[in-house]
Write an enzyme that holds these catalytic residues in place. Structure first.
Site, PDB file in Angstrom:
ATOM      1  N   CYS A  30       5.837  -5.019  -7.102  1.00 50.27           N
ATOM      2  CA  CYS A  30       7.190  -4.600  -6.709  1.00 50.27           C
ATOM      3  C   CYS A  30       7.620  -5.542  -5.278  1.00 50.27           C
ATOM      4  O   CYS A  30       7.096  -5.020  -4.513  1.00 50.27           O
ATOM      5  CB  CYS A  30       7.353  -3.225  -6.506  1.00 50.27           C
ATOM      6  SG  CYS A  30       8.783  -2.662  -5.698  1.00 50.27           S
ATOM      7  N   CYS A  33       8.866  -3.268  -2.611  1.00 51.24           N
ATOM      8  CA  CYS A  33       7.764  -2.475  -2.068  1.00 51.24           C
ATOM      9  C   CYS A  33       6.819  -3.398  -1.096  1.00 51.24           C
ATOM     10  O   CYS A  33       6.599  -2.930   0.133  1.00 51.24           O
ATOM     11  CB  CYS A  33       6.766  -2.034  -3.439  1.00 51.24           C
ATOM     12  SG  CYS A  33       7.519  -1.284  -4.445  1.00 51.24           S
TER      13      CYS A  33
END
Length: 125
Positions: A30, A33
């Site tokens: 991600c 993230c």
């Protein structure tokens, strides 16, 4: 205090044994993230009175499901065992700082009273 990786087995005890716990639900694939990670890490060094936990949603799929994670990153904040904040999306430094200060500034007597009232109403129905 640096961030700590936690598993499903450690989740409940981490929340129960600490006054303020922030939990970052993330995954290695991600991009948002990975962008959020340095911001989260820097905040963990500044706020040593707060536990900054990280949950890898790939490794801890059951925990992520139980927590209702549908988008990552998702940040949750717990104070005195009560979930007081939950929001998907990467925060920038000032936004994260604002969340931390808001959680620290909560009137927990009022929060616990609200939780107790909500539980009592739920039992009536």
């Amino acid at each position: 205090m640096a961030t700590v990786d936690i598993t499903g087995e450690q989740f409940a005890s981490t929340i129960e044994d600490n006054d303020i716990v922030l939990v970052d639900f993330w995954a290695a694939w991600c991009a948002p993230c990975r962008q959020f990670a340095p911001t989260y890490g820097a905040a963990s060094e500044k706020h040593t009175d707060v536990v900054f936990a990280k949950v890898d949603t790939e490794a801890e799929q059951q925990l992520a499901a139980e927590a209702g994670i549908t988008s990552i990153p998702t940040l949750m904040a717990f104070r005195e065992k009560v979930l007081v904040f939950s929001q998907p999306g990467a925060l920038n430094g000032p936004q994260l700082e604002q969340v931390i200060e808001a959680v620290k500034g909560l009137d927990m007597e009022e929060v616990h009273a609200h939780v107790a009232k909500a539980r009592a109403e739920a039992q009536e129905n």
